[in-house]
Design an enzyme around this catalytic site. Structure first.
Site, PDB file in Angstrom:
ATOM      1  N   SER A 234       0.839  -1.195   0.000  1.00 58.79           N
ATOM      2  CA  SER A 234       0.000   0.000   0.000  1.00 58.79           C
ATOM      3  C   SER A 234       0.868   1.237   0.000  1.00 58.79           C
ATOM      4  O   SER A 234       2.078   1.171   0.180  1.00 58.79           O
ATOM      5  CB  SER A 234      -0.890   0.007   1.237  1.00 58.79           C
ATOM      6  OG  SER A 234      -0.109   0.309   2.377  1.00 58.79           O
ATOM      7  N   LYS A 235       0.243   2.365  -0.181  1.00 58.54           N
ATOM      8  CA  LYS A 235       0.985   3.626  -0.262  1.00 58.54           C
ATOM      9  C   LYS A 235       1.797   3.904   0.995  1.00 58.54           C
ATOM     10  O   LYS A 235       2.801   4.599   0.953  1.00 58.54           O
ATOM     11  CB  LYS A 235       0.006   4.766  -0.518  1.00 58.54           C
ATOM     12  CG  LYS A 235      -0.758   4.570  -1.800  1.00 58.54           C
ATOM     13  CD  LYS A 235      -1.046   5.870  -2.509  1.00 58.54           C
ATOM     14  CE  LYS A 235      -1.490   5.628  -3.942  1.00 58.54           C
ATOM     15  NZ  LYS A 235      -2.589   4.669  -4.048  1.00 58.54           N
TER      16      LYS A 235
END
Length: 468
Positions: A234-235
């Site tokens: 994920s970011k």
RNA sequence: GGCGCAUUCGUCUAGGGGUCCAGGACGCCGCCCUCUCACGGCGGUAACACGGGUUCAAAUCCCGUAUGCGCUACCA
């Protein structure tokens, strides 16, 4: 044999998606099959045309091709409605008049009671007007649903534990389950390779294929790509889209190669190979079962390996966007790229290194550490002046001739060549590290090199005095 | 919670009963090369989750435990 990559255009191309596309492509190429690109944009709330275009562009950049498509599911809505109605007519699906609000309330209550909520299936035997608002649900048959997965082997689920899922929403649009199966049938897909997160959706699809009387394709559920926190990438843990890596200065061949190695290995300790090589060796059945952590460090290393092995002419088109304005022509930067390509891990780094050559000769910033370390000793100024004159007298001005001139001077002065080389490097680049300095001098050209050396000599007093 | 899937160095992996006191790569640490940096070369560090079986022999097969992850929508 036919495979497909079927992203939903709700964002940029995720590296996990990119790898899924790569594995599909490779398997198709390996066995002479075809590859289809299908855009799954049935969720009108979240799908965006610009995302679809962005994904297509990322795939092209990565060199992931396809033989058919892109096909947009939004162009085939009527087809899904027809197929859903067929299932209703044959009693394999039914109209459900429960509203979202009702179901939501039930769910909330079950949660409050600490219980597991299931759709009751209460509309299964209802007869009401087709004109009233409704969805179409699939009547999931009881019993074991078994299928073979190329990667996991035989997998089975209990039909009783699967809710009657929605095929057609109340607005007449299909859900993923319907559109994916209808399309895979219509498009004669033989192998479905997708993320592991779909594994528990697959029994639903299997019963749908059967309900339609269609052959069930082979499945391959690819292990997820994880972030350093061991959770789905994920970011929070790093860049997630192919586009971000492009902007970072990763060359597409390197990202392709790196992604190929995440969850698969050609064996024999092979790590750097071309797309064609991998298409020769790849097989979905050889993909690992366990999820893989994405290691940005190794990607950087691999990108460096690619830069090193590519010719300046191959690098140039990728590098140009990083060089900024005004545009630099290939002929003007070829030698610089050649000199620096094995010293940079990204195109961005490479561009930063080349900036030294584009800088104003009168604006070189001297690294304080290097100044302290190498601008010292007796007679520095006169010695550097002598170096300047020796280089000025060097004709032609080449790597070997300029080096010979410097070494001759060193011997005459009784100092090591290093005592001249380090200050020269500082003069030409402002830094303590660079490619071999005579290469740099030649790339810079005699005039500019001498000019930079004169500037350092002029500024010697202020640089060495205070020690600041 | 239920269902499902997984588990070899920190990370990516090789390995599919004996050739494994486990091989390669990234990272890290030394040394060499050398005008610095990088590249390259050499060496080092570090792993079969745990417990039971099966077998003459298990990282490899079976069972259990633990842990992690995924799914559990009128999202895909």
């Amino acid at each position: 044999m036919k495979l497909r990559f079927a992203p939903s255009p709700t964002g940029f191309l995720h590296v996990g998606g990119a790898r899924t596309a790569i594995f599909n492509l490779l398997h198709a190429r390996r066995y002479g099959g075809t590859m289809l690109l299908r855009i799954e944009d049935t969720d009108v709330e979240r799908s965006r045309q610009r995302h679809a275009e962005q994904i297509v562009s990322s795939l092209q950049w990565l060199g992931i091709g396809w033989d058919e498509g892109p096909i947009y599911q939004s162009d085939r809505l009527d087809r899904y409605r027809v197929r859903a109605r067929e299932l209703v007519d044959t009693g394999k699906a039914y109209r459900c008049y429960c509203t979202v609000e009702e179901l939501e309330a039930e769910r909330a209550e079950a949660e409050r009671a600490g219980k597991q909520w299931h759709y009751s299936g209460r509309c299964r035997n209802l007869t009401a007007s087709p004109d009233d608002p409704h969805v179409i649900r699939f009547a999931v048959p009881a019993g074991v649903i078994e299928f073979h997965d190329l990667i996991r082997g035989d997998v089975q689920f209990e039909g009783e534990l699967i809710d009657d899922f929605v095929l057609l929403r109340s607005d007449g649009n299909p859900t993923y389950h319907l559109s994916v199966v209808v399309d895979d049938i219509d498009m004669e897909i033989t192998h479905v390779a997708r993320g592991d997160d779909h594994l528990s959706n697959t029994p639903k699809h299997v019963v749908l294929f059967r309900a339609f009387g269609a052959p069930v394709p082979s499945f391959a559920h690819l292990p997820l790509i994880l972030g350093s926190d061991k959770k789905r990438l994920s970011k929070r843990t790093g860049a997630t889209s192919a586009e971000e890596y492009r902007e970072m200065g990763i060359v597409p061949e390197a990202l392709f190669n790196f992604l190929t190695l995440l969850g698969w290995s050609p064996g024999e300790n092979r790590e750097i190979f071309t797309r064609d090589d991998s298409a020769h060796w790849f097989d979905l059945a050889g993909v690992n079962k366990a999820p893989a952590v994405f290691d940005p460090e190794k990607l950087l290393w691999m990108n460096g390996q690619y830069l090193m092995r590519m010719s300046a002419d191959e690098i140039y088109p990728h590098l140009a966007p990083f060089l900024g304005e005004p545009p630099h022509r290939l002929d003007d930067v070829r030698a610089m790229i050649e000199l620096h390509k094995m010293r940079a891990r990204t195109l961005r780094e490479l561009a930063e290194q080349l900036a030294t050559y584009f800088a104003d000769d009168d604006a070189i910033a001297y690294d304080p550490e290097t100044v302290k370390k190498h601008l010292k000793g007796e007679n520095l100024a006169p010695r550097l002046r002598a170096l300047h004159d020796a280089l000025a007298a060097t004709e032609p001005f080449e790597i070997t001739t300029s080096e010979a001139a410097l070494r001759r001077l060193g011997e005459a002065e009784g100092v090591s060549a290093a005592k001249l080389i380090h200050p020269l490097r500082l003069a030409l680049t402002g830094k303590g590290a660079s490619p071999p300095i005579f290469d740099v001098a030649v790339v810079l050209g005699k005039e500019r090199a001498l000019k930079r050396l004169r500037r350092l000599i002029e500024r010697l007093p202020e640089l060495t005095s205070s020690g600041v």
